[in-house]
Enzyme design. Structure first.
Site, PDB file in Angstrom:
ATOM      1  N   CYS A  61       0.869  -1.183   0.000  1.00  0.00           N
ATOM      2  CA  CYS A  61       0.000   0.000   0.000  1.00  0.00           C
ATOM      3  C   CYS A  61       0.900   1.225   0.000  1.00  0.00           C
ATOM      4  O   CYS A  61       2.107   1.111   0.147  1.00  0.00           O
ATOM      5  CB  CYS A  61      -0.885   0.036   1.243  1.00  0.00           C
ATOM      6  SG  CYS A  61      -2.308  -1.052   1.185  1.00  0.00           S
ATOM      7  N   CYS A 119      -4.594  -1.010  -2.550  1.00  0.00           N
ATOM      8  CA  CYS A 119      -5.188   0.323  -2.637  1.00  0.00           C
ATOM      9  C   CYS A 119      -6.506   0.287  -3.394  1.00  0.00           C
ATOM     10  O   CYS A 119      -6.687  -0.496  -4.314  1.00  0.00           O
ATOM     11  CB  CYS A 119      -4.239   1.267  -3.351  1.00  0.00           C
ATOM     12  SG  CYS A 119      -2.649   1.415  -2.550  1.00  0.00           S
ATOM     13  N   CYS A 176      -2.005   3.823  -6.404  1.00  0.00           N
ATOM     14  CA  CYS A 176      -1.402   2.627  -5.846  1.00  0.00           C
ATOM     15  C   CYS A 176       0.060   2.551  -6.294  1.00  0.00           C
ATOM     16  O   CYS A 176       0.371   2.834  -7.447  1.00  0.00           O
ATOM     17  CB  CYS A 176      -2.162   1.411  -6.357  1.00  0.00           C
ATOM     18  SG  CYS A 176      -2.442   0.195  -5.103  1.00  0.00           S
TER      19      CYS A 176
END
Length: 155
Positions: A7, A78, A86
């Site tokens: 992430c 994400c 992302c």
């Protein structure tokens, strides 16, 4: 198989995914990282893991440059609707995207935010359990890719 959950901030979803997978199996090793790691793991992520009796010792937000191994698989978490794109891991590895809302971005009371973390935990747990039930270590790359797509579609 070394699995990296990725992430942007590495403070919620990827941390929970790392802990869940490592608690569920000794066959694979999970790691988590962020392209721009937060200074700390979100307290509600730790509280949620602890409420499910999953160890939180040693969990911290980290940069992907500090990984102890090269991952075999990178799973980004994400949400496509997030304001921050992302991160893209720049290595020759298999990739999958399991889009999820960031529970730390929920604008709600403490109770509402905790519910968002619980929902994120439940979705991660469902996807990880499905992944492990299909013994990914025995799958060919195309079969593994299909399994990852199936995990991504679980809600």
């Amino acid at each position: 198989m070394n699995i990296l959950f990725l992430c942007t901030g590495n403070s919620c979803r990827s941390i929970m995914a790392e802990a869940i997978l490592n608690e569920r199996t000794n066959v694979h090793q999970a790691f988590s990282a962020g392209s721009h790691p937060a200074q700390n793991v979100h307290p509600m992520a730790l509280k949620t893991l602890e409420s499910h009796h999953i160890a939180t010792e040693g969990l911290f937000s980290k940069d992907w440059d500090s990984l102890p191994v090269v991952p075999d698989l990178v799973i980004t978490l994400c949400s496509d609707a997030a304001s921050t794109p992302c991160p893209v891991y720049l290595g020759n590895v298999m990739r999958s995207h399991w889009s999820m809302t960031d529970p730390s971005k929920i604008n709600a009371s403490a109770e509402g935010q905790q519910a968002a973390f619980e929902q994120a935990f439940t979705l991660l747990q469902r996807r990880i359990d499905y992944f492990l039930q299909h013994h990914p270590e025995h799958l060919s790359p195309p079969e593994l890719d299909t399994l990852l797509d199936q995990c991504s579609s679980l809600n």
